[in-house]
Scaffold this active site. Structure first.
Site, PDB file in Angstrom:
ATOM      1  N   LYS A  53       0.807  -1.225   0.000  1.00 19.98           N
ATOM      2  CA  LYS A  53       0.000   0.000   0.000  1.00 19.98           C
ATOM      3  C   LYS A  53       0.838   1.272   0.000  1.00 19.98           C
ATOM      4  O   LYS A  53       0.355   2.343  -0.379  1.00 19.98           O
ATOM      5  CB  LYS A  53      -0.934   0.001   1.213  1.00 19.98           C
ATOM      6  N   SER A  95       1.448  -9.714  -0.345  1.00 20.96           N
ATOM      7  CA  SER A  95       1.150  -8.284  -0.276  1.00 20.96           C
ATOM      8  C   SER A  95       1.480  -7.601   1.034  1.00 20.96           C
ATOM      9  O   SER A  95       1.650  -6.384   1.070  1.00 20.96           O
ATOM     10  CB  SER A  95      -0.328  -8.054  -0.612  1.00 20.96           C
TER      11      SER A  95
END
Length: 337
Positions: A55, A308
């Site tokens: 992110k 991720s």
């Protein structure tokens, strides 16, 4: 709801803009998993970003793209944790105020991480949708600039830089497996990969509990979901009924989406730790979970799995690594929802 695609040129521009502040993460072989699947599997380790998750790419790009006037206003967002960390980190780097709205389902480890990077945390309600309502209220009443955690062109472009790196580092790859939530990561990667190598198969994996994008694609339009505790907490929340970008991009660019159970997610987390010595959160482990559960036709393929994020409650992780299939529906919030 408009239906737009972020252009490939925006992803290229994002790469140049964020390069000084974001790690170009390694693509490493996963030999035990390759043997188990009869494929050549490599892992894209976004766990190594400074904030512990991919992110940071989108958040950094979005804040750097703001005008000086908008930076002076400050930014507000809603988050299940990792986007909030990215926004707080990038905002602190650039001297911008950042307010992060989060639901009661977000693990304490992610809240603490946001505060560590200077973000102001507001806990609002029991869902990502309720947190978003608070963020939008602050935008209107305090004049803060709202940054969607996924449905924002600059956020999507930032996440898409992963796709550029994948093709540059392994141009022969056949398949990319990506965790699927609101679709910012998936939309960006799919746009980059399909532009550079159109025959690459793109697969999105999400959890069975509240799979917003999965359900929306099948319905043909964005739908609401009920959020419940899950090991893949970072994949929780809706995609927004007025979704502008990610629904259309995921619908048009992704070849397949599928679900994994809580036990399968736990197995993925265990495998990454035992075989690769990688600590990954549930949402970052869903691609491994799908491969181990034989839900993907992998034999003979060259496969990249995006890992991720690593931001997991370590008490919960230790139990999972020790062989327990933890059901967070039966764990108190302080225990790491």
């Amino acid at each position: 709801m408009t239906q737009k695609h972020v252009p490939f040129s925006a992803i290229e521009a994002a790469r140049n803009q964020i390069a000084p502040h974001v790690l170009r993460t390694p693509l490493v072989p996963a030999f035990p998993l390759s043997d188990a699947c009869g494929a050549e599997v490599r892992l894209k380790l976004e766990t190594l970003q400074a904030t512990g998750a991919f992110k940071l790419r989108g958040a950094t790009n979005a804040i750097m793209t703001l005008s000086k006037e908008d930076r002076a206003k400050g930014v507000v967002t809603c988050s299940t944790g990792n986007h909030g960390r990215g926004v707080a980190y990038a905002a602190n780097l650039l001297g911008v105020r950042a307010v992060i709205c989060m639901s009661e389902l977000v693990p304490k480890v992610k809240i603490d991480g946001i505060k560590r990077f200077g973000g102001e945390v507001r806990i609002c309600g029991k869902s990502q949708d309720e947190a978003e309502l608070e963020a939008l209220r602050l935008m209107k009443e305090e004049g803060l600039v709202y940054l969607s955690p996924f449905d924002h062109p600059d956020v999507i472009a930032g996440q898409g830089t992963i796709g550029l790196e994948l093709i540059e580092d392994w141009p022969e790859l056949d398949m990319v497996i990506v965790p699927l939530s609101g679709g910012g990561l998936m939309a960006g990667i799919a746009k980059a990969v399909k532009t550079l190598k159109p025959d690459t198969r793109i697969i999105g994996v999400t959890m069975e509990r509240g799979p917003a994008m999965y359900d929306s694609i099948r319905a043909g339009h964005p739908v609401e979901v009920v959020e419940t505790p899950t090991l893949a907490d970072s994949l929780g929340g809706g995609i927004g009924l007025e979704n502008d970008y990610t629904f259309a991009m995921c619908r048009d660019l992704v070849d397949e989406t599928l679900l994994v159970s809580e036990a399968e997610i736990a197995a993925g987390m265990r495998a990454l730790y035992r075989d690769q010595q990688i600590v990954a959160e549930g949402g970052g482990s869903v691609g491994i979970a799908a491969l181990l559960a034989d839900k993907i036709q992998a034999k003979g393929k060259r496969i990249t799995v995006v890992i991720s994020g690593r931001n997991v409650d370590m008490d919960i992780f230790t139990r999972i690594a020790g062989g327990e299939d933890v059901d967070l529906a039966n764990v108190q919030p302080d225990g790491g929802a």
